[in-house]
Structure formats: C-alpha cells, structure tokens
Design an enzyme around this catalytic site. Structure first.
Site, short mmCIF file in Angstrom:
data_model
loop_
_atom_site.label_atom_id
_atom_site.label_comp_id
_atom_site.label_asym_id
_atom_site.label_seq_id
_atom_site.Cartn_x
_atom_site.Cartn_y
_atom_site.Cartn_z
N CYS A 2 50.75 27.92 -25.95
CA CYS A 2 50.92 28.82 -27.08
C CYS A 2 50.95 30.24 -26.53
O CYS A 2 50.77 30.45 -25.33
CB CYS A 2 49.78 28.67 -28.08
N ASP A 359 63.90 22.98 -12.91
CA ASP A 359 62.49 23.26 -12.61
C ASP A 359 61.66 21.99 -12.54
O ASP A 359 60.71 21.90 -11.77
CB ASP A 359 61.90 24.22 -13.64
N CYS A 395 49.01 15.89 -19.29
CA CYS A 395 48.20 17.10 -19.23
C CYS A 395 47.31 17.15 -20.46
O CYS A 395 47.78 16.95 -21.57
CB CYS A 395 49.10 18.34 -19.18
N CYS A 458 45.83 24.16 -10.69
CA CYS A 458 45.77 22.85 -11.33
C CYS A 458 47.11 22.16 -11.15
O CYS A 458 48.15 22.65 -11.60
CB CYS A 458 45.44 22.97 -12.82
#
Length: 483
Positions: A2, A359, A395, A458
């Site tokens: 967000c 990507d 995730c 991460c």
C-alpha cells in the site's frame, strides 16, 4: 503493498496529501482516503477507486486543517470492501485517531480471535483495524505508551502513520520490511512542515526534501503545534529475544517502487539497471535486440543491453491507462488486462531474435501472454531473462501471493516453465547474484544513511526463509498441504 503519505503544518494539507497519493498510486489501486485535523477534530474522506475518482475539489475543501495523512490500498488481508478502506478512524481514550497502514500483520488471525472472544465488535475484515483495538484495550496511560504496546503485540510488516489532533506518529516494525521516509518542506512561519511517505517520489512532487528513512523499530512523534520531533526505538532486548533481524523487502527494488524513488537510500532505477547488467553477465544469449516488459523492466533491459552489447529497442508499448496486472485481485481480470495493457511493435520485432527482460515471474500469466503476443507479431526467437530469482513461496508481509500452488516456480522446474511459457530459453538472476547487486549499493551508500541500511534483505518469497516464526509456521503448514 500500500502507500501512505502524511504532511504537517501546511496550508491546503488535504491537497498536498492528494498529490502525494497520486504519486503513490502504483502501490495500490483499490481505494484511497485522506484524514485531516485542525488540532481539534479529525475529518476523513475515503472510498473505493483510484485517487482521481475518490476525490473531487469539493471533497478536498471539506477536509479542513493543516495536517493530513492519506492511504492508497492494495488488499492482502480482508478483501476490497468499504469497511477496509483507509485511513481507519476511531476514538481511543476520548482522543480521535486516524491510522494508515502499509504491510501485513501475520498474527492477525490470532489477534482477531482473541478480540472477538473478548467481546470486541469489529467493523472491518482487514488487519489494520486490529491495531486500534489493541491500543484501545491497553492499560497504559499515555497515547504513545498505548502505541508502543500495540507495537509489541504485532508480528509482521507494518509501516504506520497515526494522526491525532495533537500529533502525527510514524511507526516502522522492528524488521523494517516496508519503507517509510521523512522529508521536509519549506515553511515561512518558523514551524517545520514535515512530510512522510512510502516513497520519495511523492516528496519530489510536493516539493519536499528527503531527510532520512524511519528506522526499523522506530516510533517518530511530531508535535503538530510546534513541529518538534522525538524518536523512540523499540526495546532492543526484546527485539533480540524474538530472534528477529532487519529485513528490508528486496521486492521493493525488483518491482514495487517507482524507478525515481530513493528506497532505503538506493535509487530504484539504478538498482534495476545493475540487476540487468548482472543478468547479462551470468545469462548471455545471442540475439538481435533486447526489449523490456515496461515499466519496471525498462532499466533492467537497458542494463542488460549495455553489458551484452546487444542493442536495446522498444518492442512492447504499454497502455498507461491500465493498472498493474500483478496487483489485480483476481486471475480472470489479470488475463484480460495483459492484452489490453501491452502491444508489440510489429515492425521492430518481426523476424528478429529477441531477449525479453522482465522483473519477475509470479503466476506466469503476464509472461505467457507476452510471448504469445510477440510470436503473433512475427518474432523469430523469444528468450526470457528475469532479473530476480523464481518466486516460490508466499509472502506474509504485504504481497498478494497467499497460496504456493499459485506460484509457477513452485509447481514447475525452470525447464517446465520454459515449455509452459513457450519461450526459446528462460533464465533467472540467482538469489546470491541479486543480493550481491544490492549489497554493492548498500556498501557504497552506508555512510549516507547508516541507520536505515544496516541489516539484510527479506528474500522469503525466493528462499522460504521467513524472519518471523509465525510466518515460518504458516509456510510449513502450507508446504504440507494443510492450506
């Protein structure tokens, strides 16, 4: 995934927040909202839709006050319903409060169950509301102590802006998964005008100067009347006892962030260019041209072209009036929008051996359709090169990949993925190669912003190694097929 934005001591604060959210629209397209305060009450306007659709001139004029926070939402918990639109407002100890959240609370199910069993009445299905309930139930005396208490109860990713009639608080979880930056605007009345944003591109738009990143485990308080700031750091002893480490989401640089944003003091465009260079060095192929899947793939393709010596060409045109397909909430919408969003330049790709740089591959929907489009346009060969490792794991920190079975790399080998996508060859940047790229930027930038750059990245979506024990447990349960 967000976007949050805040501003203090600024005339037309609602309009500045509106501009800030416009710059962050890529981070969430499902809803938008702004809360303002005149240091007496809090006014909020929010709704589902894009920033442009949610706010009209009349809406902004009703949002009185020189202080504001805003939010654009991409749902990872709770779904896209009106009650989940942020900022979320409430009263805590008689104080009006408005909160905007970027991230995902991994222990939200446990907290929700406890609250409901204790008699709490919950209006929303998203995890953000739970933060306010924890604060309201806290036996601490001051507001900041209640905020600290909620901090200690939460596991997962949360970059928060909390607005009251007297203060604006900026909060980042102890691992620092999601970015949140502090900036400053010029103000002639002698009181500092502060800006907080998920990305610095929003600061550029409103004329603010980047100051620093909010550090992992930090609660920054800004007194609205004076502009004075105070920093509080989460208890480091408890931080160590929970066996957590600083873990910045590497996918922010791979995909999420706008290329003109400084993310943890690293320009996203430069990081992506370097990823493309590294991809070329480790995964070369003989071809006539390099093309990008726009937009995030463009700097990666330029880096690949430079390192390989193969010309870069524009082979795919993006319709910018269509949203980002990866963050669309349902699969059938993604399938339709890929063809609506991208169109090949036929005369450029016809009869050519093409290297296509993207990507990432998450579900494989976009990649398969792109290769199909290029084949239809007459491309002789299509070689896919991906500037990140295969996404194999869900995730739990703010990306909409809740089920491992939805991830192409989880159910297929690289050879099977190549066959499924119908590309001539398919290669990825390895996790070590990606980390080496980011480490080179971190080392060169360390002196500029040591506090925000300390610690690691991460990479749980690639490796399955979660920092948080609850997320690790969820990943293990799902691996066994229980989810």
């Amino acid at each position: 995934m967000c976007g949050v934005f805040g501003v203090t001591n600024a005339e037309n604060a609602s309009k500045i927040a509106y501009l800030g959210l416009f710059a962050l629209q890529h981070r969430g397209q499902e809803s938008a909202g702004i809360s303002t305060t005149n240091e007496k009450i809090i006014n909020t306007h929010r709704n589902t839709g894009l920033v442009f659709d949610v706010f009209k001139e009349n809406d902004l004029s009703k949002l009185e006050g020189n202080n504001a926070i805003g939010h654009v939402r991409y749902s990872t918990a709770g779904g896209n319903i009106g009650a989940n639109v942020q900022p979320i407002t409430a009263r805590i100890g008689g104080i009006p409060v408005s909160l905007s959240h970027n991230g995902n609370i991994v222990n939200s199910e446990e907290i929700r169950t406890f609250l409901e069993n204790s008699g709490a009445i919950l209006q929303a299905t998203a995890d953000t509301e739970l933060i306010l309930h924890i604060m309201a139930r806290s036996n601490k005396t001051t507001f900041i102590e209640k905020l600290k208490h909620s901090f200690e109860e939460l596991s997962g990713a949360f970059s928060l802006l909390v607005l009251t009639p007297t203060h604006l608080y900026a909060v980042v979880d102890a691992c620092g998964y999601r970015p949140l930056s502090l900036g400053k605007m010029k103000n002639e009345n002698g009181i500092p005008s502060w800006v907080l944003s998920s990305e610095t591109c929003a600061m550029d738009l409103v004329g603010a100067e980047f100051v620093r990143d909010i550090a992992p485990g930090e609660i920054l308080s800004i007194e609205l009347a004076t502009g004075l700031t105070q920093s509080n750091i989460f208890n480091l002893t408890e931080f160590q006892n929970r066996k957590l480490q600083h873990s910045k989401c590497i996918f922010e640089h791979v995909y999420f962030s706008r290329p003109d944003s400084l993310v943890w003091n690293i320009l996203a465009n430069d990081a992506r260019f370097a990823m493309g260079e590294e991809l070329s060095k480790n995964n070369p192929v003989d071809a006539d041209m390099v093309i990008a899947v726009p937009d995030s793939g463009v700097p990666m393709a330029m880096g690949y072209a430079k390192a390989s010596g193969i010309p870069y060409r524009i082979g795919l045109i993006r319709n910018h009036y269509v949203g980002r397909t990866f963050i669309e909430p349902t699969q059938n919408v993604r399938n339709f929008k890929v063809r609506l969003k991208l169109n090949p330049v036929r005369e450029t790709v016809k009869g050519k051996r093409i290297i296509v740089i993207d990507d990432s591959i998450v579900r494989g929907t976009t990649s398969r359709k792109i290769i199909e489009l290029l084949r239809e346009a007459g491309a002789k060969e299509v070689h896919m090169r991906i500037a990140s490792p295969p996404v194999k794991y869900p995730c739990y920190y703010g990306i909409d990949t809740p089920k491992r079975k939805e991830l192409l790399a989880q159910v297929m080998t690289s050879l099977e993925m190549n066959e499924y996508l119908k590309s001539n060859t398919l290669e990825f940047l390895s996790e070590n190669q990606l980390l080496n790229v980011m480490q080179s930027f971190q080392t060169s930038s360390l002196k500029k912003n040591e506090e925000s750059l300390n610690g690691g990245w991460c990479t749980a979506c690639f490796s399955g190694n979660y920092q948080d024990e609850i997320a690790q447990k969820k990943g293990c349960i799902e691996k066994l097929g229980a989810i």
